[in-house]
Structure formats: structure tokens, C-alpha cells
Design an enzyme around this catalytic site. Structure first.
Site, PDB file in Angstrom:
ATOM      1  N   SER A   4      20.515 -22.879 -20.151  1.00  0.00           N
ATOM      2  CA  SER A   4      21.901 -22.856 -19.682  1.00  0.00           C
ATOM      3  C   SER A   4      22.008 -21.956 -18.459  1.00  0.00           C
ATOM      4  CB  SER A   4      22.813 -22.309 -20.793  1.00  0.00           C
ATOM      5  OG  SER A   4      24.116 -22.041 -20.309  1.00  0.00           O
ATOM      6  N   TYR A  57      24.223 -14.987 -26.217  1.00  0.00           N
ATOM      7  CA  TYR A  57      23.879 -16.363 -25.839  1.00  0.00           C
ATOM      8  C   TYR A  57      23.031 -16.362 -24.579  1.00  0.00           C
ATOM      9  CZ  TYR A  57      24.552 -21.284 -24.517  1.00  0.00           C
ATOM     10  OH  TYR A  57      24.365 -22.599 -24.160  1.00  0.00           O
TER      11      TYR A  57
END
Length: 305
Positions: free
Chosen positions: A153, A179
Site C-alpha cells: 500500500s 498498518y
């Protein structure tokens, strides 16, 4: 040299794989029962591959497999359950040509440890896939030219792996930073695995699929922060994964990070604008020394040598 392709952000998985025959190839897609995992599996099956959906929810996986048609089967996999990972790998027989490490979690609202005490996003997004891929190494090596694609990501630009405090024992827990470091770890795994397994013909790359409305956003209200004009459909979101998995343009390419079907551009700071952010990569996430340090930590955590 930076890799570029004729495809872009609006290209679909069908478009980047057009004309490619995967007959005789075997593929595993983790998290293949939802979001872009479904579209990835659909495209691989459409091109002739035998596809295994590695999923937590077997019933849901079976319904997806029925929809996708012949050549798609389902096996249970829980990425935070080490026995589940070991069983999946032990039950795999024969070569494995394509492994798409697609499953993931994002932005858990509170600090949540896995059964062994690792922060849950790091455990799922990195450690689980690390163990699965390492345990499937013999099958990947037997394929002769296997490709592994792990979903990362642009969030990796928000944090390196904080090696001295991966589990937030000393820092206040922050869902975004947790994350982010898990996705940095995905990039670093691609670097270390490609270096280790090059002589086995295995390449490993990381991809940023882009902003796609899927169940991944369930912990952030189900909404995307990315402007609408930069959001993607599931077919567009699956395209970079499929490109890295099957395109002749990426033959022999490993240890890199791609987005919008192009290799990302290294930056020396996190871009402020979304358009530049999504095409950038942080050098710390591709650093070989960081990759080796993470490999050692991960192998010890998962009981692998």
C-alpha cells in the site's frame, strides 16, 4: 532501471492479461473470497489457471468458487494461526506457479495481539504471508519460474518498520502507523525473498493496488479518503497484481514495488499530494539491510530457519 509498461491506473486485470494462456499453471490467491482477491482469481481462472482460494470463511469461499466456475477450489487458511498455515502448506502437492498474497487487514481501532503476541496487522499482512510463502518454497521452486505477488500500500510511506517496537510496547498505539509498518514489511519481504530465491527461479514483488472500496475499509467507516477521481474498480485494482503475476514484461523481475502497473519512483520524503503519493516508494522499504533484519526477526517469530 525503472520498469514501465503500456498500462496505467485505469487498466483492468483483463486488459493486462489479454492473450496470455495460463493453462497448466496453478495459482493460490489468499483472501480470494472478497474484494480484489475475487477479481484476481477470476482473471487467472479465465486465462486457464487452476486457482485455489485460500480463505478464512470456507462457506463464502465455496460460493465465490461456484460463481467463478470450473478450475477454482477452496482451502482454509487463517494467517494468524500458525497451525493453519503449516497445514495448508503440508497439504499442497506438486508445483505452485503463482502465489498472490492478497489477504489483509487495515486500521484496527485498538491494539490487538495475535495468539503469539504480535500486533495483528503486522501478524496478518506480513508474518502470516511470510510463513506461508516460505513453507511453500519447495512447491514454488518446483514450478520453474514461479512468481509471488504481495499486496502492499502507499500507506508504507507513513512508517518504516520500527524494529525496536514493532508491537507498540513503548509507543502509543496508532492504527495508521501499525498498518503502515506492516506494508513496509511486505515490501522488504519482496527484496529479501527475491535475493534468496533467485537461483530457484522465484521472483517476489510488492504491489499497491490503489484505492478500491472493499471490506478492507470496515474499520474506517467503509469510506475511502482518496478523491473519487483517483479511486478504482475491483477490476482496475487487481490489474497490477495480475500484471506482475503473468505478464512477459515482468519476466525475471523481483524485489520491487509497483503501482498503477508501473514501478514506483523512489522519494526522499513523503509527498503531500495524493497523486504523487500513490506513485512513490520509500527507499527504507526496499533497503537490503532492512530486509535482512526483518527476515531474521520473521523467521524466528514463525519458527523457521
Amino acid at each position: 532501471m525503472r520498469i514501465t509498461t503500456p498500462y496505467g491506473a485505469s487498466s483492468t486485470a483483463d486488459e493486462v492479461s489479454e492473450g496470455i494462456d495460463l493453462t497448466g499453471k496453478r495459482a493460490v490467491v489468499t483472501g480470494g473470497a472478497s474484494g480484489i482477491g475475487v477479481e484476481t482469481a477470476r482473471t487467472l481462472a479465465r486465462r486457464g489457471a487452476s486457482v485455489t482460494l485460500a480463505v478464512r470463511d470456507i462457506d463464502r469461499g465455496r460460493k465465490v468458487a461456484e460463481d467463478l466456475g470450473p478450475g477454482v477450489d477452496v482451502r482454509h487458511l487463517e494467517l494468524t494461526d500458525h497451525a493453519s498455515i503449516a497445514a495448508f502448506a503440508a497439504d499442497w502437492h506438486g508445483p505452485l506457479h503463482l502465489l498472490i498474497n492478497n489477504a489483509g487487514v487495515m486500521a484496527l481501532p485498538s491494539l490487538t495481539p495475535d495468539p503469539r503476541g504480535w500486533e495483528f496487522q503486522f501478524a496478518t499482512n506480513h508474518l502470516g504471508h511470510f510463513s506461508l510463502t516460505a513453507r511453500l518454497h519447495p512447491a514454488l521452486a518446483a514450478a520453474g519460474g514461479a512468481r509471488v505477488v504481495s499486496l502492499s500500500s502507499s500507506a508504507h510511506l507513513f512508517s518504516p518498520v520500527v524494529f525496536d517496537d514493532i508491537n507498540f510496547n513503548f509507543r502509543p498505539y496508532d492504527a495508521t502507523l501499525a498498518y503502515a509498518q506492516s506494508k513496509t514489511a511486505v515490501n522488504l519481504f519482496a527484496v529479501a525473498a527475491s535475493a534468496r530465491w533467485r537461483n530457484d527461479g522465484i521472483t517476489v514483488n510488492a504491489v499497491n493496488p490503489g484505492a478500491i472500496a472493499t471490506p478492507l475499509q470496515r474499520h474506517v467507516g467503509g469510506k475511502l479518503a482518496t478523491p473519487v477521481e483517483l479511486q478504482k474498480t475491483t477490476g482496475q485494482g487487481a490489474s497490477t497484481s495480475v500484471l506482475l503475476a503473468v505478464s512477459p514484461l515482468l519476466e525475471g523481475i523481483g524485489g520491487r514495488y509497483f503501482n498503477d502497473n508501473q514501478e514506483a519512483v523512489p522519494v526522499d520524503h513523503r509527498p503531500a499530494g495524493v497523486e504523487e503519493l500513490v506513485r512513490s516508494v520509500a527507499p527504507y522499504s526496499l533497503d537490503p539491510e532492512n530486509a535482512e533484519r526483518l527476515w531474521a526477526i520473521s523467521a524466528a517469530a514463525m519458527g523457521l530457519t
